[in-house]
Scaffold this motif. Sequence first.
Motif, short mmCIF file in Angstrom:
data_model
loop_
_atom_site.label_atom_id
_atom_site.label_comp_id
_atom_site.label_asym_id
_atom_site.label_seq_id
_atom_site.Cartn_x
_atom_site.Cartn_y
_atom_site.Cartn_z
N CYS A 1 0.77 -0.99 0.11
CA CYS A 1 -0.19 0.10 -0.25
C CYS A 1 0.93 1.35 -0.05
O CYS A 1 1.07 1.95 -0.91
N TRP B 1 0.70 4.33 -2.50
CA TRP B 1 0.65 5.39 -1.81
C TRP B 1 1.72 6.30 -3.03
O TRP B 1 1.48 7.39 -3.11
N PRO C 1 -8.78 6.76 -5.02
CA PRO C 1 -7.54 7.52 -4.34
C PRO C 1 -7.58 9.18 -4.47
O PRO C 1 -8.65 9.40 -4.63
#
Length: 105
Positions: free
Chosen positions: A43, A47, A105
Amino acid sequence: MDDQTRLELEAAAFRRLQKHLMEDRTDVQNIDMMNLAGFCRNCLGRWYQEAAAERGIEMSKDEGREAFYGMPYADWKANYQTDSTPEQQSAFKESFAKNVENQTP
């Protein structure tokens, strides 16, 4: 606190988290992190990739992971990843659906 100092402190905290996960706690499995916290090293790599994209920088998923891991993901898996149990896999499906698939996102 001025914006530049805040940015530098946030970057330092991120680098410390990265070091902790990549050097100090290689024993902690991504699946356990995901199941307990709702995020994992992958993750963080995603990101990173998303932050690059927001700034117009093209970066693949693999490049984002490598930027966070400091090595190709395949190398990380070969050196540190262990097999998961059926219970971990089941919990992961739920956590992934809740924390990744249903997130914008």
